[in-house]
Motif scaffolding. Structure first.
Motif, short mmCIF file in Angstrom:
data_model
loop_
_atom_site.label_atom_id
_atom_site.label_comp_id
_atom_site.label_asym_id
_atom_site.label_seq_id
_atom_site.Cartn_x
_atom_site.Cartn_y
_atom_site.Cartn_z
N TYR A 48 -2.47 0.96 -3.45
CA TYR A 48 -3.55 0.21 -4.10
C TYR A 48 -4.54 1.13 -4.80
N TYR A 82 1.47 -9.30 -0.23
CA TYR A 82 1.36 -7.96 -0.81
C TYR A 82 2.74 -7.36 -1.02
N SER A 95 -5.15 -5.88 -0.57
CA SER A 95 -5.22 -4.65 0.21
C SER A 95 -6.59 -4.48 0.84
#
Ligand code: SF4
Ligand code: SF4
Lengths: 395, 285
Positions: A80, A151, A191
């Motif tokens: 991220y 994610y 995240s």
């Protein structure tokens, strides 16, 4: 149609065959670990978790959750951060490492979510919180689990252009690339939330975690420390990959450019470590923890904070200033150990510090924990030796 | 129990207890149409016969302890996956005290707040029950419960989470919990929590020498359905008195509340940043 299917199967079979030497030191170590680990896992599904782990009624979460899930996810934070720099801030410099980092992050999540399932007593019911016949909205774990899932998808989308390139699907690649920015924005949001969520998981274990490690700011601490954890992992992964997969890097790839990247990352790591250290200090003073530092726990706490947060922070800063790659690599290693220590201190080591019983993982738990990492590295290797991960793609 | 009587009681009860409980029940999203039930354990009346243990194991289909001969009182025990309720013996300066332990049936249970599948569920009447078809065995409930009550069958391929459910099945059929029924000395009393609280307070008020002025479970971790009266301070009887009165779900609430806000604010912010950093000559691309 049939021909393509046949071709596809043939292609898959040929790609599944290992390339390169079979008896490398890495293989010789990991193959027995994976084999043994798989046996332990099979055994566990027949005879119950208690047959292979030392988890107990009081120590309900052991190494698999504390190490593979809680710690591992912090190290996957690189994805991220790097996507943020490359796609949101458009810092071109880091473009060449973005694919490897995203791949690493993606695989980490797949395998850590996998480790989570290994640890579930009734994994078949995992369907409940997914299909929605039972949403525990008030549960932090619910949030974390969902974010893991989403994610993983976001990271797959981010990585998918590389797969398309490998399969020589130009149109598909173009289309998939158009999704990248959305996936990145979505992924960063997720995240931030689940990195901090992992800290929030332990908020209700307030009475069980040593006061030096418990804090109402655990979510912030987890988030803050995920940045140096992720950056250090990117540095370490790059160091290893550049050595092991030397031939896969483009010939013209300049060492100088790569070092510039490392210096940039080191600067970020130094800064973020300092912020993390600062938070820790404030919480320590604010919580009036002086009374807790008189025993071994206090010593242990200071070892973590000074030896594994402040020290690598200074090393990173010096490495950046003096342009010393060696120092930076050492700092990344120390940071990684430090984050491991921190996560394990909270989830395992200082958990029920005042209880006469202690939890020590069984050898089976260690083997399975190592198995998860080994398989992940195998898959990583499989992908990078086939797909253009280390090559700069031109679009 | 009508509404007026209810408010009158609320008025009587010291420290605005009921009011506090109503607000915290609301905070947990529990519809307050039903009165919470509970059990009052007056430990000054307990003779340590362990008939409650026996009844509990019988009702739950577990191995029934041999209460006459097993000398189990000699060691301090905790509940486990084979026995959901245990009696412990404590020597104090006011003589021997027996304490029966089981799930407290918290007002705002940490276990149910932790459970991501709602397998642990607070019924409208108060007892917290476990539902096998929902639980995925993550054991987050065990990590979260401040009293370490949920227990897990580590030796089974199909493990259950086990804990006292206040005999929920029996209650639905109009019976009272098996342990209460089995108690020969009226140490256990089943009823509406607010009635039980009133009884407890009255006993403390009338016999100040026999009781410490503290009903364990009244406020602990936000209050519980299981209440204890005792002649000696609770810390001498294996109770944790350092848990505070904050309901445990409160500890994660702030974080959970922040989530939707971040999901709404962050993406536009990131897109904005992406636009700001657009290089001048980007049209050429
Ligand atoms: S005592 Fe523990 S298991 Fe029982 S309701 Fe409270 S949090 Fe849940
Ligand atoms: S183990 Fe079962 S009951 Fe406990 S939190 Fe997990 S899903 Fe809920």
């Amino acid at each position: 149609m049939e021909i393509t299917a046949k071709k596809g199967i043939k292609f898959i079979i040929s790609e599944l065959k290992p390339r390169g030497e079979l008896f490398t030191p890495f293989n010789i170590i990991t193959i027995p670990i994976i084999a043994l680990g798989l046996i332990i896992v099979a055994y566990r599904f027949v005879n119950g978790l208690g047959s292979v782990t030392n988890q107990s009624q009081i120590f309900a979460w052991g190494l698999w959750k504390g190490f593979n899930v809680v710690t591992g996810v912090a190290f996957a934070a690189g994805a991220y951060i790097v996507t943020f720099m490359v796609y949101v801030l458009r810092i071109k410099k880091y473009h060449s490492i973005v694919k490897a980092t995203v791949l690493n992050g993606f695989l980490s999540y797949v395998f850590y979510a996998g480790a989570l399932i290994l640890d579930l007593g009734r994994p078949w019911n995992i369907i409940n919180p997914i299909i929605g016949n039972s949403f525990g909205f008030n549960s932090v774990l619910f949030l974390v689990a969902w974010h893991f899932m989403l994610y993983i998808i976001a990271q797959f989308v981010e990585f998918s252009p590389t797969i398309a390139e490998w399969l020589e699907r130009k149109k598909a690649k173009k289309f998939l690339q158009s999704l990248t920015l959305g996936a990145v924005v979505f992924g960063i949001t997720l995240s931030l939330l689940h990195q901090s969520g992992l800290g929030a998981l332990f908020m209700m274990a307030k009475s069980k975690i040593h006061p030096l490690w418990y804090s109402e700011f655990l979510p912030i601490l987890f988030l803050a420390s995920s940045v140096p954890a992720g950056l250090s992992m990117v540095i370490l992964e790059g160091t290893i990959s550049r050595r092991v997969f030397k031939d896969l890097y483009p010939k013209h790839s300049s060492k100088h450019l790569y070092e510039e990247i490392v210096f940039g990352l080191a600067k970020g790591a130094a800064l973020s470590l300092f912020i993390y250290y600062f938070f820790k200090a404030i919480i320590f003073i604010h919580g009036r923890h002086w009374s807790h530092i008189t025993d071994m726990w206090g010593v242990w706490y200071f070892i973590e904070v000074f030896g594994f947060v402040l020290l690598p922070c200074i090393m990173y800063a010096n490495g950046y200033k003096n342009r010393s790659i060696g120092l930076i690599r050492l700092a990344s290693l120390i940071t990684i150990v430090g984050i491991m220590l921190n996560r394990l201190n909270i989830s395992v080591i200082s958990f029920y510090w005042n209880n006469p019983n202690h939890y020590y993982p069984s050898w089976q738990e260690y083997i399975v924990a190592l198995m998860v990492i080994s398989i992940q590295i195998w898959v990583f290797r499989w992908v990078v030796t086939r797909m253009p991960v280390f090559k700069e793609s031109h679009h | 129990m009508n509404r007026r009587k209810f408010f009158k009681l609320a008025g009587i009860s010291a420290a605005g207890l009921t009011e506090k409980l109503i607000t915290s029940a609301d905070a947990a999203g529990i519809p307050s149409t039903k009165q919470f039930i509970g059990v009052l354990n007056d430990t000054t009346k307990c003779i340590g016969c362990r008939n409650c243990e026996k009844a509990c194991s019988e009702v739950n289909g577990m191995q029934v302890p041999d209460i006459e001969n097993d000398n189990a009182l000699e060691k301090e025990r905790v509940t486990d996956e084979k026995q959901l309720s245990v009696v412990n013996k404590y020597k104090t300066d006011k003589g021997t005290v027996y304490i029966k332990r089981q799930c407290m049936h918290c007002w705002q249970p940490a276990c149910a707040a932790a459970c991501l599948t709602n397998a642990l569920h607070k019924t409208e009447e108060g007892p917290i029950i476990w539902r096998s078809d929902k639980c995925m065995g993550c054991r987050y409930c065990m990590v979260s419960c401040p009293f370490d009550i949920p227990k897990f069958e580590y030796q089974s391929w199909n493990p259950r989470i086990l804990k006292c459910d206040m005999c929920w099945k029996r209650i639905q059929q109009g019976a009272i919990p098996a342990c209460v029924e089995a108690c020969p000395s009226e140490a256990l009393m089943f009823g509406l929590k607010k009635d039980l609280m009133e009884i407890a307070r009255t006993r403390i008020y009338k016999h100040p020498k026999d009781y410490v002025s503290h009903v364990y479970g009244e406020y602990e971790v936000g209050g519980a359905s299981w209440l204890y009266l005792s002649s000696v301070p609770f810390e001498q009887l294996g109770f944790r008195t350092d848990l505070g009165n904050t309901p445990y779900p409160e500890y994660t609430k702030e974080f959970l509340y922040a989530v939707p806000a971040i999901i709404l604010i962050l993406p536009p912010l990131l897109y904005g940043l992406h636009h700001i950093t657009e290089p001048e000559d980007s049209e050429k691309k």
